[in-house]
Design a protein around this motif. Sequence first.
Motif, PDB file in Angstrom:
ATOM      1  N   GLY A   1     -13.516 -44.452  27.360  1.00 29.13           N
ATOM      2  CA  GLY A   1     -14.234 -43.590  27.966  1.00 29.13           C
ATOM      3  C   GLY A   1     -14.459 -43.602  29.766  1.00 29.13           C
ATOM      4  O   GLY A   1     -15.059 -42.416  30.261  1.00 29.13           O
ATOM      5  N   ARG A   2     -14.210 -45.575  29.898  1.00 29.99           N
ATOM      6  CA  ARG A   2     -14.271 -45.568  31.428  1.00 29.99           C
ATOM      7  C   ARG A   2     -13.056 -44.420  32.403  1.00 29.99           C
ATOM      8  O   ARG A   2     -13.827 -43.292  33.716  1.00 29.99           O
ATOM      9  N   VAL A   3     -12.245 -44.439  31.768  1.00 36.96           N
ATOM     10  CA  VAL A   3     -10.891 -42.795  31.877  1.00 36.96           C
ATOM     11  C   VAL A   3     -11.581 -41.972  32.404  1.00 36.96           C
ATOM     12  O   VAL A   3     -11.688 -41.152  33.139  1.00 36.96           O
ATOM     13  N   ALA A   4     -12.151 -41.650  31.289  1.00 40.11           N
ATOM     14  CA  ALA A   4     -13.138 -40.304  30.999  1.00 40.11           C
ATOM     15  C   ALA A   4     -14.233 -40.086  32.460  1.00 40.11           C
ATOM     16  O   ALA A   4     -14.132 -38.771  32.368  1.00 40.11           O
TER      17      ALA A   4
ATOM     18  N   HIS B   1     -12.870 -36.283  32.613  1.00 36.60           N
ATOM     19  CA  HIS B   1     -12.474 -35.106  31.103  1.00 36.60           C
ATOM     20  C   HIS B   1     -12.653 -35.842  29.888  1.00 36.60           C
ATOM     21  O   HIS B   1     -11.961 -37.210  30.230  1.00 36.60           O
ATOM     22  N   HIS B   2     -12.842 -35.523  28.873  1.00 39.29           N
ATOM     23  CA  HIS B   2     -13.092 -36.078  27.874  1.00 39.29           C
ATOM     24  C   HIS B   2     -12.506 -35.627  26.590  1.00 39.29           C
ATOM     25  O   HIS B   2     -12.422 -34.505  26.072  1.00 39.29           O
ATOM     26  N   PRO B   3     -11.803 -37.120  25.871  1.00 40.03           N
ATOM     27  CA  PRO B   3     -10.937 -36.339  24.863  1.00 40.03           C
ATOM     28  C   PRO B   3     -12.159 -36.788  22.790  1.00 40.03           C
ATOM     29  O   PRO B   3     -13.574 -36.673  23.221  1.00 40.03           O
ATOM     30  N   ASP B   4     -11.967 -35.983  22.544  1.00 38.62           N
ATOM     31  CA  ASP B   4     -12.032 -35.972  21.122  1.00 38.62           C
ATOM     32  C   ASP B   4     -11.651 -37.322  20.202  1.00 38.62           C
ATOM     33  O   ASP B   4      -9.908 -37.751  20.470  1.00 38.62           O
TER      34      ASP B   4
ATOM     35  N   ARG C   1      -4.093 -32.791  32.894  1.00 39.56           N
ATOM     36  CA  ARG C   1      -5.255 -33.627  33.047  1.00 39.56           C
ATOM     37  C   ARG C   1      -4.920 -34.119  31.521  1.00 39.56           C
ATOM     38  O   ARG C   1      -5.444 -35.035  31.379  1.00 39.56           O
ATOM     39  N   ASP C   2      -4.458 -32.998  30.797  1.00 34.08           N
ATOM     40  CA  ASP C   2      -4.876 -33.510  29.400  1.00 34.08           C
ATOM     41  C   ASP C   2      -3.063 -35.013  29.750  1.00 34.08           C
ATOM     42  O   ASP C   2      -3.393 -35.788  28.792  1.00 34.08           O
ATOM     43  N   VAL C   3      -2.346 -34.567  30.281  1.00 39.24           N
ATOM     44  CA  VAL C   3      -1.409 -35.607  30.413  1.00 39.24           C
ATOM     45  C   VAL C   3      -1.674 -36.475  31.239  1.00 39.24           C
ATOM     46  O   VAL C   3      -1.444 -37.925  30.471  1.00 39.24           O
ATOM     47  N   ALA C   4      -2.525 -36.454  31.610  1.00 44.11           N
ATOM     48  CA  ALA C   4      -3.089 -37.050  32.885  1.00 44.11           C
ATOM     49  C   ALA C   4      -3.990 -38.785  32.437  1.00 44.11           C
ATOM     50  O   ALA C   4      -3.514 -39.919  32.599  1.00 44.11           O
ATOM     51  N   ALA C   5      -4.536 -37.830  31.450  1.00 45.44           N
ATOM     52  CA  ALA C   5      -5.208 -38.768  30.657  1.00 45.44           C
ATOM     53  C   ALA C   5      -5.079 -39.451  29.542  1.00 45.44           C
ATOM     54  O   ALA C   5      -5.191 -40.597  29.191  1.00 45.44           O
ATOM     55  N   ALA C   6      -4.271 -38.760  28.861  1.00 45.62           N
ATOM     56  CA  ALA C   6      -3.028 -39.868  27.900  1.00 45.62           C
ATOM     57  C   ALA C   6      -2.325 -40.289  27.962  1.00 45.62           C
ATOM     58  O   ALA C   6      -2.261 -41.937  27.789  1.00 45.62           O
TER      59      ALA C   6
ATOM     60  N   THR D   1      -9.613 -50.581  12.780  1.00 49.55           N
ATOM     61  CA  THR D   1      -9.116 -50.887  13.946  1.00 49.55           C
ATOM     62  C   THR D   1      -8.401 -49.723  14.303  1.00 49.55           C
ATOM     63  O   THR D   1      -7.245 -50.351  15.487  1.00 49.55           O
ATOM     64  N   ARG D   2      -8.346 -48.661  13.846  1.00 49.80           N
ATOM     65  CA  ARG D   2      -7.595 -47.437  14.018  1.00 49.80           C
ATOM     66  C   ARG D   2      -8.506 -46.435  15.339  1.00 49.80           C
ATOM     67  O   ARG D   2      -9.640 -46.238  14.978  1.00 49.80           O
ATOM     68  N   VAL D   3      -8.361 -46.600  16.491  1.00 50.11           N
ATOM     69  CA  VAL D   3      -8.817 -45.343  17.312  1.00 50.11           C
ATOM     70  C   VAL D   3      -7.654 -44.186  17.204  1.00 50.11           C
ATOM     71  O   VAL D   3      -7.084 -44.379  18.057  1.00 50.11           O
ATOM     72  N   PHE D   4      -8.919 -43.390  16.916  1.00 52.94           N
ATOM     73  CA  PHE D   4      -7.686 -41.511  17.189  1.00 52.94           C
ATOM     74  C   PHE D   4      -8.283 -40.847  17.825  1.00 52.94           C
ATOM     75  O   PHE D   4      -9.491 -40.496  18.333  1.00 52.94           O
ATOM     76  N   LEU D   5      -7.521 -40.662  18.809  1.00 55.27           N
ATOM     77  CA  LEU D   5      -6.926 -39.816  20.037  1.00 55.27           C
ATOM     78  C   LEU D   5      -6.937 -38.531  20.282  1.00 55.27           C
ATOM     79  O   LEU D   5      -5.584 -38.574  19.652  1.00 55.27           O
ATOM     80  N   ARG D   6      -7.577 -37.285  20.989  1.00 56.71           N
ATOM     81  CA  ARG D   6      -6.843 -35.586  21.130  1.00 56.71           C
ATOM     82  C   ARG D   6      -7.374 -35.687  21.981  1.00 56.71           C
ATOM     83  O   ARG D   6      -8.664 -35.188  22.704  1.00 56.71           O
ATOM     84  N   TYR D   7      -6.579 -35.249  22.920  1.00 54.03           N
ATOM     85  CA  TYR D   7      -7.194 -34.337  24.544  1.00 54.03           C
ATOM     86  C   TYR D   7      -6.580 -33.248  24.926  1.00 54.03           C
ATOM     87  O   TYR D   7      -5.640 -32.352  24.327  1.00 54.03           O
ATOM     88  N   SER D   8      -7.845 -32.201  25.017  1.00 50.73           N
ATOM     89  CA  SER D   8      -7.395 -30.361  24.972  1.00 50.73           C
ATOM     90  C   SER D   8      -8.592 -30.244  26.185  1.00 50.73           C
ATOM     91  O   SER D   8      -9.900 -30.801  26.138  1.00 50.73           O
TER      92      SER D   8
END
Length: 224
Positions: free
Chosen positions: A50-53, A58-61, A85-90, A67-74
Amino acid sequence: MAATDDVLSRSRIDAALAGLPDWRYRLGGLVTVYKAPTPAAALELIAAVGRVADEQNHHPDLDWRYTRVFLRYSSHDAGDEVTPRDVAAAGAASAAAAGLGAAAEPGLYRTVEVAIDSADPAAIAGLWRVALGYRKGRYGSLVDPFGRGPALWFQQTSAPNANRLHLDVHRSAAESGPVLEKTAATGALMNRDHAPGWVVVTDVQGNRFCLATEEGHGPDLPSG
């Protein structure tokens, strides 16, 4: 707002992923799953993402499951495609996960789409969009604006199958082998004419679904 010129080609996405081993390409986005040591650590990872976003605007889904966090950047403002931006965020999310001792499990990230065979998708798409509260996505698909429900897309065909609805289940090619083997072992009919892009599976009652990967269709082609 991102320009369409920022959209990365499939070759550029693959080059970026060579430096992002935690991540996979999936239908216009970069996806992964992180398993944290504890639920509290998973929440710390969510806070870090969230802080990075906020820093990158640029915010992920994101979805948290124990214990698992599912992430998607688009990049939705670039047509739901991958941009720098997605590459940098990932990359930033990977660094945060490493700092918290979270392990990447990208093979757990699967995406399910509902596909409808239709000779005239335009004649029915509006009804489905209104009823579901969805918005238009890539290639005429309909997507949940909050990323909760499965996407819906219309497979145009002059000869719709008797069973017009089927599922497309997307996994990364790197992790799809065991799933295909286990599915075949059930005795299902496996049509591999379009492999490795997708395999059409038919059960004993004639119901179909597609096990799809990112191979054979990139940002310029839908699957199924």
